[in-house]
Design a protein around this motif. Structure first.
Motif, PDB file in Angstrom:
ATOM      1  N   ARG A   1       0.824  -1.220   0.000  1.00  0.00           N
ATOM      2  CA  ARG A   1       0.000   0.000   0.000  1.00  0.00           C
ATOM      3  C   ARG A   1       0.854   1.265   0.000  1.00  0.00           C
ATOM      4  O   ARG A   1       0.470   2.267  -0.590  1.00  0.00           O
ATOM      5  N   ILE A   2       2.004   1.192   0.654  1.00  0.00           N
ATOM      6  CA  ILE A   2       2.896   2.373   0.647  1.00  0.00           C
ATOM      7  C   ILE A   2       3.460   2.573  -0.755  1.00  0.00           C
ATOM      8  O   ILE A   2       3.489   3.688  -1.270  1.00  0.00           O
ATOM      9  N   ILE A   3       3.868   1.472  -1.392  1.00  0.00           N
ATOM     10  CA  ILE A   3       4.398   1.584  -2.767  1.00  0.00           C
ATOM     11  C   ILE A   3       3.310   2.119  -3.699  1.00  0.00           C
ATOM     12  O   ILE A   3       3.576   2.901  -4.606  1.00  0.00           O
ATOM     13  N   ALA A   4       2.054   1.715  -3.421  1.00  0.00           N
ATOM     14  CA  ALA A   4       0.933   2.144  -4.286  1.00  0.00           C
ATOM     15  C   ALA A   4       0.435   3.549  -3.938  1.00  0.00           C
ATOM     16  O   ALA A   4      -0.590   3.986  -4.463  1.00  0.00           O
ATOM     17  N   THR A   5       1.136   4.256  -3.063  1.00  0.00           N
ATOM     18  CA  THR A   5       0.824   5.642  -2.648  1.00  0.00           C
ATOM     19  C   THR A   5      -0.463   5.760  -1.826  1.00  0.00           C
ATOM     20  O   THR A   5      -1.000   6.852  -1.658  1.00  0.00           O
ATOM     21  N   LEU A   6      -0.964   4.649  -1.306  1.00  0.00           N
ATOM     22  CA  LEU A   6      -2.195   4.721  -0.510  1.00  0.00           C
ATOM     23  C   LEU A   6      -1.889   5.094   0.941  1.00  0.00           C
ATOM     24  O   LEU A   6      -2.679   5.771   1.591  1.00  0.00           O
ATOM     25  N   LEU A   7      -0.762   4.623   1.447  1.00  0.00           N
ATOM     26  CA  LEU A   7      -0.351   4.946   2.813  1.00  0.00           C
ATOM     27  C   LEU A   7       0.960   5.710   2.769  1.00  0.00           C
ATOM     28  O   LEU A   7       1.733   5.569   1.823  1.00  0.00           O
ATOM     29  N   LYS A   8       1.168   6.508   3.814  1.00  0.00           N
ATOM     30  CA  LYS A   8       2.427   7.272   3.874  1.00  0.00           C
ATOM     31  C   LYS A   8       3.354   6.645   4.926  1.00  0.00           C
ATOM     32  O   LYS A   8       2.887   6.267   6.005  1.00  0.00           O
TER      33      LYS A   8
ATOM     34  N   VAL B   1      -8.495   0.884  -5.276  1.00  0.00           N
ATOM     35  CA  VAL B   1      -8.098   0.947  -6.692  1.00  0.00           C
ATOM     36  C   VAL B   1      -8.357   2.358  -7.229  1.00  0.00           C
ATOM     37  O   VAL B   1      -7.521   2.938  -7.928  1.00  0.00           O
ATOM     38  N   LEU B   2      -9.510   2.929  -6.856  1.00  0.00           N
ATOM     39  CA  LEU B   2      -9.860   4.285  -7.312  1.00  0.00           C
ATOM     40  C   LEU B   2      -8.769   5.283  -6.918  1.00  0.00           C
ATOM     41  O   LEU B   2      -8.391   6.154  -7.707  1.00  0.00           O
ATOM     42  N   LEU B   3      -8.248   5.134  -5.696  1.00  0.00           N
ATOM     43  CA  LEU B   3      -7.258   6.090  -5.197  1.00  0.00           C
ATOM     44  C   LEU B   3      -5.876   5.907  -5.821  1.00  0.00           C
ATOM     45  O   LEU B   3      -5.001   6.746  -5.634  1.00  0.00           O
ATOM     46  N   THR B   4      -5.681   4.792  -6.553  1.00  0.00           N
ATOM     47  CA  THR B   4      -4.379   4.626  -7.228  1.00  0.00           C
ATOM     48  C   THR B   4      -4.464   4.973  -8.721  1.00  0.00           C
ATOM     49  O   THR B   4      -3.505   4.792  -9.459  1.00  0.00           O
TER      50      THR B   4
END
Lengths: 240, 434
Positions: free
Chosen positions: A48-55, B230-233
């Protein structure tokens, strides 16, 4: 060889809970890289961090040179993310869903046709997604993630919920697309057979840390066991 | 890119039977069915009541003027059944079909001959609580008034000879002029004012409540169906994702409002249509929108439109914020529940009270919550000649909208959109454990 993903000293806290503890590894371009570990080891958090969802709480994460904190928009142009428990828009048909994704990622029509082929849903592609079984939905989602031909595909348990035949089909598709289009893949899986079959290199994660990293053969040799399953058990302190 | 996202939102929402039902079909069909039932019931009961052409009369007077009155009733086309020297209450209970009786009491003619007021008594037996029962009574009261007017003319003619009795009885021709906030309105408008005021208040309240509901559901469903991650990526800025959701919400709300207006118009015009269908019915008060529209100047219309626009954006963004921390649509609906108090309580107060009747403190409170009720406040204050309230409300609403959209955009940029609901759930579990 170019570096697709670089992670240095990655730490992530959820409140007071430390989910990742100085995680460090690199993924080469074109490589299929596996993250293996028990539940709660930090695999999904890392993805999730790599996918920019989490910081990250601290540390550095770069995707093809772009820092995920400083340039999340640039990173998102390069990636395609498949979460473990992902869903799809229930009231679109499978085809409409892939076409919608195609427009979002500006891909040509023949890529969408390839997506339809990867999903291998037959006539069901024209049915609304709410009528799909869990396995059908997963195939559609994998097709979505691969058809856009990202530079980095982040796949969290890509074959979860699939039967043996379809899991094998999806694994082949991942392998084919990674090699044919030079797509770098970073995936997590509980299925050691899958990891052994798919991954060029594997990182063993436990309690937010990388325990070991290498090719399947290297790891088997290093731990002096017969297969990756035994490597996994030994790596997390179990007895084989 | 925004267009694609908006189309996806509309397709995915409008194909959902739950949303379609609550947004479009229910408001439309509910009002149409209710209006249709009301129209049918009113027409049937009134027709049935009015088609009863038999009048039961108890004549205990047996003299000149009661005979004239009975003949007058017959001339009107009614069949008259007369009971002489009888007890009206007994006749009412004994004669099954006699639901209304007119009684000319003893001394009726004597009183009229001697310049004294004479009485006519009406007895009604209402067998149910339907409107029809009251309609019969109304018809009899009307008949008694007609008898009274007819006897007046007879008496005037007897006293004044050749003079036109119409002139003696009604020598004044009246003409009235109605003014609202200094603007003249046609008299027929007054009969519609109640409906109109209610509509002006209710429509924006429904619009605001629908917007919060739709927007919170639209993002909560992404959580429920696990499509949010998925939407947020997507390779799109989060602000564009927010914007596409807001555009989707506004389009859906406009469709829902249109359906509401069509249904509501049918509903409020149903009683009038029922009257018009009656034999010889003169129709209800005629509704002509043009005189109403001339009441409002261009400034009122434009500023109210601006208020509607910003209020919808503000509550839409607020709904998206609340919906984004809900794991599913049902939870999102519980989060937005308390907001309806902020919308409906002041809204209802504004329906019954003029702004000048509010204390200064109440006016300040209204101003503070005005982003939720701005269209009503702006419209009402301009109409009632208090423009400072309109300008203050509009300024605060625009500021509130910008702040809410900025917060929503910022929130979508952070990881909180994914982690906050988890944190809230954990906090709830910890509290339970204690």
């Amino acid at each position: 060889m170019a570096i697709a993903v670089e992670i240095y000293d990655l730490i992530k806290f959820y409140g007071k809970v430390k989910a990742l503890d100085r995680l460090t590894f690199k993924v080469n371009e074109g490589e299929i890289f596996g993250l293996v570990g028990p539940n709660g080891a930090g695999k999904t958090t890392t993805l999730r961090i790599i996918a920019t969802l989490l910081k990250p709480s601290s540390g550095i994460v770069r995707v093809f040179g772009y820092n995920v904190i400083e340039k999340p928009g640039e990173v998102r142009k390069l990636i395609s993310y498949l979460p473990e428990e992902a869903g799809a828009y229930r009231f679109l048909t499978g085809k409409e869903y892939l076409e919608f994704m195609g427009k979002i990622y500006h891909i040509p029509r023949d890529f969408i046709e390839e997506g339809i082929e990867i999903a291998s849903l037959g006539g069901a592609i024209d049915r609304q997604i709410r009528t799909y079984s869990k396995g059908m939905k997963r195939r559609l989602l994998v097709a979505r993630a691969l058809m856009v031909k990202p530079r980095l595909a982040i796949l969290d348990e890509p074959t979860s919920g699939l039967d043996v035949a379809h899991a094998l089909y999806v694994r082949n598709a991942i392998r084919k697309y990674a090699k044919e289009y030079n797509v770098t893949v970073i995936l997590s899986s509980h299925n050691m057979l899958e990891v052994e079959y798919l991954c060029d290199r594997v990182a063993l994660v436990n309690e937010g840390r990388i325990v070991n990293i290498g090719t399947t053969e290297e790891l088997i040799k290093r731990y002096g066991v017969r297969n990756l399953e035994e490597v996994f058990i030994k790596a997390i302190g179990g007895v084989v | 890119m925004i267009k694609e996202l908006v189309i996806k939102e509309l397709k995915n929402t409008l194909r959902d039977k739950r949303m379609l039902l609550s947004l479009i079909i229910v408001p439309l069909l509910m009002f149409i069915i209710m209006g249709g039932i009301m129209r049918f019931a009113m027409t049937t009961t009134f027709k049935e009541a009015l088609e009863k052409r038999t009048i039961y009369v108890v004549n205990n007077d047996l003299n000149k003027y009661s005979e004239i009155a009975i003949n007058y009733i017959k001339e009107k086309g009614f069949e008259v059944k007369v009971f002489e020297n009888a007890d009206a209450k007994e006749v009412l209970s004994e004669v099954e079909e006699a639901d209304v009786i007119i009684e000319f009491p003893e001394g009726f003619s004597y009183n009229l001959s001697n310049g004294l007021k004479a009485r006519i008594l009406a007895y009604a037996s209402i067998k149910g609580l339907s409107i029809g029962g009251y309609a019969v009574l109304g018809k009899v009261s009307g008949l008694i008034s007609e008898i009274s007017a007819y006897l007046s003319k007879v008496l005037v003619k007897e006293v004044a000879g050749n003079v036109n009795p119409e002139f003696i009885l009604d020598p004044i021709a009246s003409e009235s002029h109605m003014f609202i906030s200094g603007k003249e309105v046609p008299e027929t408008f007054i009969s519609m004012l109640g409906f109109f005021s209610a509509g002006i208040i209710v429509a924006p309240l429904v619009l605001v409540a629908t917007t919060i509901g739709v927007s919170s559901s639209m993002i909560a469903v992404e959580n429920e169906e696990r499509t949010l991650e998925v939407l947020l990526t997507f390779p799109i800025s989060r602000f564009k994702i927010l914007l596409s959701k807001l555009i989707g919400v506004i389009i859906l709300v406009l469709i829902a409002t249109l359906s509401f207006i069509v249904g509501f118009t049918f509903y409020i015009t149903a009683p009038m249509a029922a009257f018009e269908e009656l034999p010889g019915g003169e129709g209800g008060p005629s509704f002509e929108p043009s005189p109403i529209l001339t009441l409002f100047d261009i400034q009122t219309i434009v500023l109210t439109g601006v208020a509607v626009f910003f209020t919808l954006i503000a509550v839409g963004a607020l709904g998206l914020l609340l919906g984004s921390i809900a794991p599913d649509v049902r939870t999102a609906q519980t989060y937005i529940g308390p907001l309806s108090f902020i919308v409906f309580i002041p809204g209802m107060m504004l329906m019954f009270l003029d702004l000048s009747k509010f204390t200064t403190t109440a006016q300040i409170v209204l101003m503070a919550i005005s982003p939720f009720i701005s269209p009503i406040l702006v419209f009402k204050s301009l109409f009632e000649g208090m423009p400072w309230i309109a300008y203050a409300s509009l300024t605060w609403t625009i500021a509130f909208t910008l702040i809410t959209v900025a917060i929503a955009a910022k929130f979508m940029e952070t990881e909180k959109i994914l982690t906050l609901q988890f944190a809230l759930r954990m906090r709830g579990l910890r509290k339970k454990a204690k």
